[in-house]
Design a protein around this motif. Structure first.
Motif, PDB file in Angstrom:
ATOM      1  N   GLN A 154       4.177   5.501  13.464  1.00  0.00           N
ATOM      2  CA  GLN A 154       3.714   6.867  13.210  1.00  0.00           C
ATOM      3  C   GLN A 154       3.155   7.045  11.796  1.00  0.00           C
ATOM      4  O   GLN A 154       2.851   8.169  11.396  1.00  0.00           O
ATOM      5  N   THR A 155       3.030   5.960  11.071  1.00  0.00           N
ATOM      6  CA  THR A 155       2.562   6.030   9.683  1.00  0.00           C
ATOM      7  C   THR A 155       1.073   5.721   9.589  1.00  0.00           C
ATOM      8  O   THR A 155       0.579   4.785  10.221  1.00  0.00           O
ATOM      9  N   GLN A 156       0.356   6.529   8.805  1.00  0.00           N
ATOM     10  CA  GLN A 156      -1.051   6.271   8.521  1.00  0.00           C
ATOM     11  C   GLN A 156      -1.304   6.542   7.046  1.00  0.00           C
ATOM     12  O   GLN A 156      -0.986   7.631   6.542  1.00  0.00           O
ATOM     13  N   ILE A 157      -1.857   5.564   6.358  1.00  0.00           N
ATOM     14  CA  ILE A 157      -2.127   5.675   4.927  1.00  0.00           C
ATOM     15  C   ILE A 157      -3.558   5.227   4.661  1.00  0.00           C
ATOM     16  O   ILE A 157      -3.983   4.166   5.136  1.00  0.00           O
ATOM     17  N   GLU A 158      -4.307   6.040   3.935  1.00  0.00           N
ATOM     18  CA  GLU A 158      -5.652   5.662   3.506  1.00  0.00           C
ATOM     19  C   GLU A 158      -5.551   4.885   2.197  1.00  0.00           C
ATOM     20  O   GLU A 158      -4.872   5.311   1.258  1.00  0.00           O
ATOM     21  N   VAL A 159      -6.215   3.750   2.160  1.00  0.00           N
ATOM     22  CA  VAL A 159      -6.220   2.881   0.986  1.00  0.00           C
ATOM     23  C   VAL A 159      -7.649   2.844   0.452  1.00  0.00           C
ATOM     24  O   VAL A 159      -8.558   2.372   1.133  1.00  0.00           O
ATOM     25  N   SER A 178     -11.835   2.686 -12.323  1.00  0.00           N
ATOM     26  CA  SER A 178     -11.534   1.547 -11.461  1.00  0.00           C
ATOM     27  C   SER A 178     -10.090   1.732 -11.022  1.00  0.00           C
ATOM     28  O   SER A 178      -9.166   1.473 -11.791  1.00  0.00           O
ATOM     29  N   GLU A 179      -9.904   2.219  -9.804  1.00  0.00           N
ATOM     30  CA  GLU A 179      -8.553   2.577  -9.393  1.00  0.00           C
ATOM     31  C   GLU A 179      -8.327   2.364  -7.900  1.00  0.00           C
ATOM     32  O   GLU A 179      -9.272   2.361  -7.093  1.00  0.00           O
ATOM     33  N   LEU A 180      -7.072   2.193  -7.582  1.00  0.00           N
ATOM     34  CA  LEU A 180      -6.611   2.105  -6.198  1.00  0.00           C
ATOM     35  C   LEU A 180      -5.868   3.389  -5.879  1.00  0.00           C
ATOM     36  O   LEU A 180      -5.015   3.828  -6.645  1.00  0.00           O
ATOM     37  N   GLU A 181      -6.212   3.985  -4.741  1.00  0.00           N
ATOM     38  CA  GLU A 181      -5.592   5.257  -4.333  1.00  0.00           C
ATOM     39  C   GLU A 181      -4.971   5.080  -2.951  1.00  0.00           C
ATOM     40  O   GLU A 181      -5.631   4.639  -2.021  1.00  0.00           O
ATOM     41  N   LEU A 182      -3.715   5.448  -2.842  1.00  0.00           N
ATOM     42  CA  LEU A 182      -3.005   5.430  -1.566  1.00  0.00           C
ATOM     43  C   LEU A 182      -2.698   6.861  -1.182  1.00  0.00           C
ATOM     44  O   LEU A 182      -1.976   7.566  -1.893  1.00  0.00           O
ATOM     45  N   GLU A 183      -3.285   7.322  -0.069  1.00  0.00           N
ATOM     46  CA  GLU A 183      -3.084   8.714   0.353  1.00  0.00           C
ATOM     47  C   GLU A 183      -2.362   8.767   1.696  1.00  0.00           C
ATOM     48  O   GLU A 183      -2.788   8.144   2.668  1.00  0.00           O
ATOM     49  N   LEU A 184      -1.293   9.523   1.723  1.00  0.00           N
ATOM     50  CA  LEU A 184      -0.505   9.667   2.944  1.00  0.00           C
ATOM     51  C   LEU A 184      -1.221  10.599   3.918  1.00  0.00           C
ATOM     52  O   LEU A 184      -1.504  11.743   3.606  1.00  0.00           O
ATOM     53  N   VAL A 185      -1.525  10.103   5.097  1.00  0.00           N
ATOM     54  CA  VAL A 185      -2.143  10.901   6.152  1.00  0.00           C
ATOM     55  C   VAL A 185      -1.091  11.340   7.162  1.00  0.00           C
ATOM     56  O   VAL A 185      -1.008  12.500   7.543  1.00  0.00           O
ATOM     57  N   LYS A 186      -0.265  10.388   7.598  1.00  0.00           N
ATOM     58  CA  LYS A 186       0.838  10.676   8.502  1.00  0.00           C
ATOM     59  C   LYS A 186       2.044   9.864   8.056  1.00  0.00           C
ATOM     60  O   LYS A 186       1.904   8.701   7.653  1.00  0.00           O
ATOM     61  N   GLY A 187       3.224  10.475   8.154  1.00  0.00           N
ATOM     62  CA  GLY A 187       4.433   9.763   7.779  1.00  0.00           C
ATOM     63  C   GLY A 187       5.178  10.464   6.668  1.00  0.00           C
ATOM     64  O   GLY A 187       4.873  11.597   6.298  1.00  0.00           O
TER      65      GLY A 187
END
Length: 221
Positions: A154-159, A178-187
């Protein structure tokens, strides 16, 4: 109904739902780390490629930075022949996460227009409509974004990997992005934190808690 702490007051936003609350963890990347991530077995095996596109974003505020004082950022983003106006309202319930309420609507030009936001979606305490006539472009970002998706149960994360620059619209000053972004969509946020630990352990990344808006304001201060 959702209740948030904003400007020292508890504010009820009837129209808000989970899709309006952005929850992220960010990391700044060196050139070496950037290349290691893109070429890594983890990216190949665990993530699904989504897209790559260029975003040009202009940020607006008054000369007194009234929106900044309200912990808000107003931007218009140009991407793929579309313009989207977004108001981001910073909220902070967990110092290890970047959290903000996002309210967006389409626009036809690079002139802020609060009427594109749905009636009742803006907290009256912000007083955004009263500031509209004084809003000026203050800085912009030019970003190449590459996005992948992580799904597990049930987890979805945009990287996302963002590269480009933030530049002042007052002078020639600019900052590299210059960056890495982790965004929680579901979970859950705990799963997002666990997922972010993978990047700390495998690639030696260090969480970075400044948004592009934060960096833009520091550039023009």
């Amino acid at each position: 109904m959702t209740i948030y702490l904003l400007l020292g007051f508890l504010i009820e936003l009837n129209v808000m739902d989970s899709r309006n609350l952005e929850i992220e963890i960010k990391f700044q990347l060196t050139k070496t780390q950037l290349n290691e991530l893109k070429d890594s077995k983890f990216f190949r095996d665990k993530l699904s490629f989504s897209f790559k596109k260029h975003n040009l974003t202009t940020y607006f505020d008054t000369a007194r930075h009234d929106l900044r004082k309200r912990n808000c950022a107003l931007r218009i983003r140009e991407s793929e022949d579309k313009k989207t106006q977004t108001l981001k309202i910073g909220v902070q319930n967990d110092p290890s996460l970047q959290q903000s309420i996002e309210i967006s609507g389409p626009v036809d030009s690079l002139v802020p227009n609060t009427e594109v936001f749905k009636s009742g979606s803006l907290p009256t305490a912000l007083g955004l409509a009263t500031l509209e006539a004084d809003l000026l472009p203050i800085f912009k970002t030019s970003i190449d974004r590459t996005q992948w998706e992580y799904k597990e149960g049930q987890t979805q994360i945009e990287v996302c990997i963002d590269t480009g620059e933030i530049s002042s619209l007052r002078d020639s000053r600019a900052l590299e992005v210059s960056e890495l972004e982790l965004e929680l969509v579901k979970g859950t946020t705990s799963i997002l934190k666990d997922f972010s630990n993978v990047f700390i352990e495998l690639f030696g990344l260090v969480p970075y808690h400044k948004t592009k808006a934060d960096r833009g304001y520091s550039l023009i201060s």
